[in-house]
Design an enzyme around this catalytic site. Structure first.
Site, PDB file in Angstrom:
ATOM      1  N   SER A 145       0.830  -1.203   0.000  1.00  0.00           N
ATOM      2  CA  SER A 145       0.000   0.000   0.000  1.00  0.00           C
ATOM      3  C   SER A 145       0.865   1.253   0.000  1.00  0.00           C
ATOM      4  O   SER A 145       1.958   1.281   0.589  1.00  0.00           O
ATOM      5  CB  SER A 145      -0.895   0.003   1.237  1.00  0.00           C
ATOM      6  OG  SER A 145      -1.528   1.255   1.415  1.00  0.00           O
ATOM      7  N   TYR A 172      -2.779  -0.152   9.928  1.00  0.00           N
ATOM      8  CA  TYR A 172      -2.890  -0.738   8.594  1.00  0.00           C
ATOM      9  C   TYR A 172      -1.581  -0.566   7.827  1.00  0.00           C
ATOM     10  O   TYR A 172      -1.034  -1.523   7.256  1.00  0.00           O
ATOM     11  CB  TYR A 172      -4.037  -0.094   7.823  1.00  0.00           C
ATOM     12  CG  TYR A 172      -4.074  -0.457   6.359  1.00  0.00           C
ATOM     13  CD1 TYR A 172      -4.450  -1.736   5.956  1.00  0.00           C
ATOM     14  CD2 TYR A 172      -3.711   0.467   5.379  1.00  0.00           C
ATOM     15  CE1 TYR A 172      -4.475  -2.082   4.611  1.00  0.00           C
ATOM     16  CE2 TYR A 172      -3.736   0.132   4.038  1.00  0.00           C
ATOM     17  CZ  TYR A 172      -4.117  -1.140   3.660  1.00  0.00           C
ATOM     18  OH  TYR A 172      -4.134  -1.486   2.325  1.00  0.00           O
TER      19      TYR A 172
END
Length: 344
Positions: A145, A172
């Protein structure tokens, strides 16, 4: 020369007789990737745990689409079940994996952190272990990501893969960076090729309801005001799903050398301001939104901007879909799927 082409074609035919494992197959990107693989003659084994993080009916509809395709076998499975994953990979003779399953969402990681420990860390480890125990394993491509870059100034250039990724602003992001480090260690220890793709804000038809453009569409059609975080001053490198799929398959087809692990940005490389995105969405809907300005939420970053020169050099990757067109495609799909009413 003719003999070389014949041998290359035979090699490609052999590769396409092998199954590709796609994790998170009922997810937004996994659904699109599975369709693209089948369209080019591949056989797909798709797995997903079909959790209820967002609208289960949307996942069920994606799954129905997949199961209607020739060449797709779907198995409901949680990637954190390492024994089941290992048996699946060995039993199906899997040599290539596109690992997209994960617990997504920056804000949700603040509310439910252990879901990220299970899906992202243990799940990634399950795929690494299954890969390293597979003889002649060819390539593990996995989703990382852009959040690993943290909240850094955008400046005039895109984020480069060489930049430090040591200051995550959400759990995350920390799990995604951890997965990259785990893959690096496994490449050193066990010598199988791996590619981590740092995704930048993927959008489009069949997308995730927890993404801003999706939630805005739902509220605008319901006649409700939208909450604009960061006072509308944030920017994102919005990347259309078809462009993302092109990049994933390009990376899959061009593995690094044996024993190598690499990370590559995959984005549009044209960051767009949040207010500009909202205007494009309003135009696509034909409705002006009532806006409520809010401060940035914990875990959010100010801007994202992908330098995709490495992926371009490797695969010829070149994003084609402009945001205005992509949002029109999304709105068309949304109205067909949900009608002009908002989903529950």
């Amino acid at each position: 020369m003719a003999n070389e082409r014949s041998e290359m074609n035979l090699g490609m035919e052999k590769a396409r007789q092998d199954r590709v494992l796609v994790t998170g197959a009922a997810g937004f990107i996994g659904h699109a990737v599975s369709h693209a693989l089948v369209a080019r003659g591949e056989r797909v084994v798709g797995i997903d745990n079909l959790n209820d993080y967002y609208d289960p009916e949307l996942k069920a509809a994606r799954l129905t689409n997949l199961q209607a395709l020739q060449g797709v076998e779907f198995i409901e499975m949680d990637i954190s079940d390492n024994e089941a994953v290992d048996q699946l990979v060995r039993g199906h003779g899997i040599k290539r994996i596109i690992h997209l399953a994960a617990q997504a969402g920056v804000r949700y990681s603040i509310e439910n952190p252990f879901a990220y420990q299970k899906s992202n860390l243990l799940g990634h480890l399950s795929l690494l272990e299954a890969s390293r125990h597979t003889e002649n394993f060819e390539h593990l491509v996995y989703a990382s990501s852009s959040s690993v870059y943290g909240d850094k100034p955008m400046g005039g250039e895109g984020f480069k893969e060489e930049e430090p990724a040591t200051d995550p602003v959400s759990l995350y992001a920390a799990t995604k960076r951890s997965c990259e480090l785990m893959s690096q260690s496994y490449a050193k220890l066990y010598g199988f090729p791996q590619t981590g793709l740092r995704f930048f804000t993927v959008y489009g038809p069949w997308g995730r309801p927890d993404m801003a453009y999706f939630g805005f569409t739902k509220k605008i059609l319901a006649g409700e005001p939208i909450e604009v975080y960061g006072e509308g001053k944030m920017a994102r490198d919005f990347t259309y799903i078809d462009d993302i799929v092109d990049g994933i398959l390009g990376a899959l087809d061009n593995p690094p050398e044996v024993g190598a692990h690499r990370v590559l940005n995959i984005g549009d490389s044209r960051p767009v301001g949040l207010m500009e995105m909202i205007k494009a969405l309003e135009d696509a809907l034909g409705i002006e939104a009532e806006k409520i300005m809010r401060p940035m939420q914990p875990g959010d970053v100010t801007a994202t901007y992908a330098d995709v020169s490495k992926l371009h050099a490797l695969t010829g990757y070149q994003p084609k879909v402009m945001l205005e067109h992509g949002l029109k495609q999304f709105v068309s799909w949304y109205r067909e799927f949900y009608g002009n009413s908002a989903p529950e």
